[in-house]
Design a protein around this motif. Sequence first.
Motif, mmCIF file in Angstrom:
data_model
loop_
_atom_site.group_PDB
_atom_site.id
_atom_site.type_symbol
_atom_site.label_atom_id
_atom_site.label_comp_id
_atom_site.label_asym_id
_atom_site.label_seq_id
_atom_site.Cartn_x
_atom_site.Cartn_y
_atom_site.Cartn_z
ATOM 1 N N PRO A 299 23.071 -1.247 10.114
ATOM 2 C CA PRO A 299 22.117 -0.367 10.798
ATOM 3 C C PRO A 299 22.797 0.905 11.284
ATOM 4 O O PRO A 299 24.027 0.951 11.450
ATOM 5 C CB PRO A 299 21.617 -1.233 11.962
ATOM 6 C CG PRO A 299 21.839 -2.637 11.525
ATOM 7 C CD PRO A 299 23.078 -2.607 10.679
ATOM 8 N N VAL A 300 22.001 1.925 11.552
ATOM 9 C CA VAL A 300 22.534 3.273 11.749
ATOM 10 C C VAL A 300 23.557 3.343 12.873
ATOM 11 O O VAL A 300 24.638 3.917 12.708
ATOM 12 C CB VAL A 300 21.378 4.262 11.996
ATOM 13 C CG1 VAL A 300 21.915 5.619 12.445
ATOM 14 C CG2 VAL A 300 20.545 4.413 10.735
ATOM 15 N N TYR B 192 19.273 11.002 4.240
ATOM 16 C CA TYR B 192 19.856 10.100 3.243
ATOM 17 C C TYR B 192 18.985 8.841 3.130
ATOM 18 O O TYR B 192 19.396 7.747 3.559
ATOM 19 C CB TYR B 192 21.288 9.717 3.636
ATOM 20 C CG TYR B 192 22.117 10.884 4.097
ATOM 21 C CD1 TYR B 192 22.477 11.902 3.212
ATOM 22 C CD2 TYR B 192 22.539 10.988 5.429
ATOM 23 C CE1 TYR B 192 23.231 12.983 3.635
ATOM 24 C CE2 TYR B 192 23.303 12.067 5.852
ATOM 25 C CZ TYR B 192 23.634 13.063 4.955
ATOM 26 O OH TYR B 192 24.378 14.129 5.382
ATOM 27 N N PRO B 193 17.780 8.956 2.597
ATOM 28 C CA PRO B 193 16.844 7.819 2.596
ATOM 29 C C PRO B 193 17.380 6.591 1.865
ATOM 30 O O PRO B 193 17.176 5.463 2.332
ATOM 31 C CB PRO B 193 15.592 8.393 1.914
ATOM 32 C CG PRO B 193 16.053 9.609 1.174
ATOM 33 C CD PRO B 193 17.195 10.157 1.960
ATOM 34 N N TYR C 198 25.977 1.764 -0.529
ATOM 35 C CA TYR C 198 26.059 2.633 0.637
ATOM 36 C C TYR C 198 26.489 1.776 1.838
ATOM 37 O O TYR C 198 26.614 0.555 1.731
ATOM 38 C CB TYR C 198 24.691 3.256 0.964
ATOM 39 C CG TYR C 198 24.091 4.119 -0.116
ATOM 40 C CD1 TYR C 198 24.237 5.508 -0.083
ATOM 41 C CD2 TYR C 198 23.361 3.554 -1.158
ATOM 42 C CE1 TYR C 198 23.655 6.312 -1.064
ATOM 43 C CE2 TYR C 198 22.786 4.356 -2.137
ATOM 44 C CZ TYR C 198 22.939 5.725 -2.083
ATOM 45 O OH TYR C 198 22.366 6.510 -3.047
ATOM 46 N N ASN D 298 17.413 6.707 14.155
ATOM 47 C CA ASN D 298 17.253 6.436 12.730
ATOM 48 C C ASN D 298 16.649 7.577 11.931
ATOM 49 O O ASN D 298 16.988 7.760 10.755
ATOM 50 C CB ASN D 298 16.385 5.185 12.535
ATOM 51 C CG ASN D 298 17.144 3.906 12.751
ATOM 52 O OD1 ASN D 298 17.674 3.315 11.819
ATOM 53 N ND2 ASN D 298 17.238 3.472 14.001
ATOM 54 N N TRP E 65 20.052 4.999 4.056
ATOM 55 C CA TRP E 65 19.435 4.365 5.228
ATOM 56 C C TRP E 65 18.769 3.049 4.853
ATOM 57 O O TRP E 65 18.813 2.080 5.612
ATOM 58 C CB TRP E 65 18.408 5.314 5.826
ATOM 59 C CG TRP E 65 17.655 4.750 6.987
ATOM 60 C CD1 TRP E 65 18.094 4.655 8.287
ATOM 61 C CD2 TRP E 65 16.338 4.191 6.972
ATOM 62 N NE1 TRP E 65 17.128 4.070 9.076
ATOM 63 C CE2 TRP E 65 16.038 3.773 8.290
ATOM 64 C CE3 TRP E 65 15.390 4.007 5.975
ATOM 65 C CZ2 TRP E 65 14.828 3.188 8.627
ATOM 66 C CZ3 TRP E 65 14.180 3.413 6.307
ATOM 67 C CH2 TRP E 65 13.906 3.007 7.619
ATOM 68 N N TRP E 66 18.190 2.990 3.672
ATOM 69 C CA TRP E 66 17.468 1.792 3.239
ATOM 70 C C TRP E 66 18.402 0.668 2.796
ATOM 71 O O TRP E 66 17.974 -0.477 2.641
ATOM 72 C CB TRP E 66 16.519 2.157 2.094
ATOM 73 C CG TRP E 66 15.641 1.036 1.653
ATOM 74 C CD1 TRP E 66 15.713 0.348 0.479
ATOM 75 C CD2 TRP E 66 14.550 0.444 2.386
ATOM 76 N NE1 TRP E 66 14.748 -0.626 0.417
ATOM 77 C CE2 TRP E 66 14.016 -0.591 1.583
ATOM 78 C CE3 TRP E 66 13.987 0.694 3.622
ATOM 79 C CZ2 TRP E 66 12.931 -1.374 1.982
ATOM 80 C CZ3 TRP E 66 12.905 -0.080 4.035
ATOM 81 C CH2 TRP E 66 12.397 -1.099 3.230
ATOM 82 N N TYR F 261 25.989 6.407 4.814
ATOM 83 C CA TYR F 261 24.645 6.613 4.275
ATOM 84 C C TYR F 261 24.566 7.791 3.305
ATOM 85 O O TYR F 261 23.577 7.932 2.608
ATOM 86 C CB TYR F 261 23.612 6.762 5.405
ATOM 87 C CG TYR F 261 23.809 5.725 6.476
ATOM 88 C CD1 TYR F 261 23.478 4.397 6.228
ATOM 89 C CD2 TYR F 261 24.385 6.040 7.704
ATOM 90 C CE1 TYR F 261 23.704 3.416 7.182
ATOM 91 C CE2 TYR F 261 24.604 5.069 8.660
ATOM 92 C CZ TYR F 261 24.276 3.758 8.392
ATOM 93 O OH TYR F 261 24.513 2.795 9.333
ATOM 94 N N ILE G 27 18.903 10.157 9.873
ATOM 95 C CA ILE G 27 19.579 9.546 8.724
ATOM 96 C C ILE G 27 18.567 9.192 7.643
ATOM 97 O O ILE G 27 18.804 9.408 6.449
ATOM 98 C CB ILE G 27 20.358 8.293 9.166
ATOM 99 C CG1 ILE G 27 21.410 8.665 10.219
ATOM 100 C CG2 ILE G 27 21.021 7.623 7.970
ATOM 101 C CD1 ILE G 27 22.465 9.627 9.748
ATOM 102 N N ALA G 28 17.410 8.667 8.053
ATOM 103 C CA ALA G 28 16.383 8.304 7.074
ATOM 104 C C ALA G 28 15.869 9.529 6.338
ATOM 105 O O ALA G 28 15.545 9.464 5.140
ATOM 106 C CB ALA G 28 15.239 7.584 7.774
#
Length: 507
Positions: free
Chosen positions: A142-143, A299-300, A138, A292, A303-304, A121, A295-296
């Motif tokens: 999922p995380v 590193y948005p 990236y 989550n 993460w997205w 991420y 990380i969101a």
Amino acid sequence: MQPDDDFGDTRSIEPAERVAPSLTGPLGKAAARTIGGPLGEHAQVGRQWFWTPLRIALLVGVFALMLSWFGKAACIQQYTTQDGKFELDWRTSRPYITMCYTDIVPLYTAEQLDKPGSFPYKTTWIDDEGKPTQQTRYMEYPVLTGLFQWVNAKLTAGWLDLGLAQAIPVAIYFDISAFWLALAWLVTVFATVRIARRRPWDAVLVAASPLVLVHAFTNFDALAAAAAAAGMLAWARRKPVPAGVLIGIGAAAKFYPLFLLGALFVLCLRAGKLREWQRTTVAALAAWLVVNAPIAYLYPEGWWEFFRRNTARAADTDSIWNVITEFTGWTGFDGHLGPWQTPSVLNAVTAGLFLACCAAVAVMALSAPVRPRVAQLGFLLVAAFLLINKVWSPQYSLWLVPLAVLAMPRWKILLAWMTIDALVWVPRMMYYLGVDHKGLPVEWFLGWVVVRDLAVVALCALVVYEIYHPARDLVRLAGDDDPAGGVLDGAEDRFLLRAGRAAPRRP
């Protein structure tokens, strides 16, 4: 030591009340002939100090997982190049010819996990550089799944630094990942045994499923399956908060465990137990956020990436939408799209159809003569999602295995479906091999996908039939209301969509 009670309470189930497959099921009866015949009239059930149903199921699971590893082992073999270096031997389409393909191997380099300073991420790379399809990439998982891969990569680096093996890094990475995934599936087996109560032997189908033999190490789905099964066990033990935490952790690996919250909602609504559902849901969302949120925040964009790619991807080769397109020439709801152009209409259609299925399941749950069991609704929701979704990666079928065994423990039917589903792998690999290399044309693969889908639809129809005819439900015939129900088990109905007297709790 208490006989047959080695891993927790048995919820007051007497050994004599257990269902013996060698006496009740045609497949169990036939299998028993090879080991001396069915259970004797004077057999002492539950008095064995070591070989309990749980330990036997786990042992069967260990052997099945060993076979699954050997099935993938051809994809981590190495060869020596002319300059004396070790390289991964994927020459001459080896993964497809030997059918050993696993996503774990190519993802090690594709997700930059082999780079010393990489972090999921945060680390980026460029795909298709210099082409119209160029894009910044990236980690696409999922995380929890992404961090799982990263930790295994670091363990691989540590293993190599210690000089413990003369193997290429990706082979060590695969073996480390397979070890944890095997433990995760054994957790799934354990949870199934404990949930089943009077039918612990049904968990052998989870342990030795043909889908496990083929897909235990195809990807990382065993993580979410273990968390979902453990969450169901916690709910069955009347522990709503731990159940929610486990479901939330599972959703941080794959989203599908959240469907269990939908099943629990309508069942708790019918039984007047919404307070317990609220506690479970809050705990699930809190657990998902704990995993989550960091990380969101940090590193948005990374993460997205998981959500972006799943939104933008077209119908996958295993989906019913691709089958329709290939067989009819239909261009799809969105017409011809360029690479990674978002199929907005297809996304809306699949979402709408799934919501319609959820509504139909909710109406059934609130109008059936006897409140359905948790596993029955959970199976229907997950199966509906897979059938309608634009992506059905082959390892996704693992999601259904414990739910199907708990929902409808009919061994012959379940083994038939699992075998059909597992065999999709053969024409899939032969299709990827290519006709020019003596593979199969796409029609063979898509035809088997249709057979797989019809088998799952048939299972759903049988589950619905047993919901409306609870006297045919083998779990209820054994004397249980809902082994996975927790606070729902034996509860009275408080809300129904139709007037009338409910059927007896135990037919």
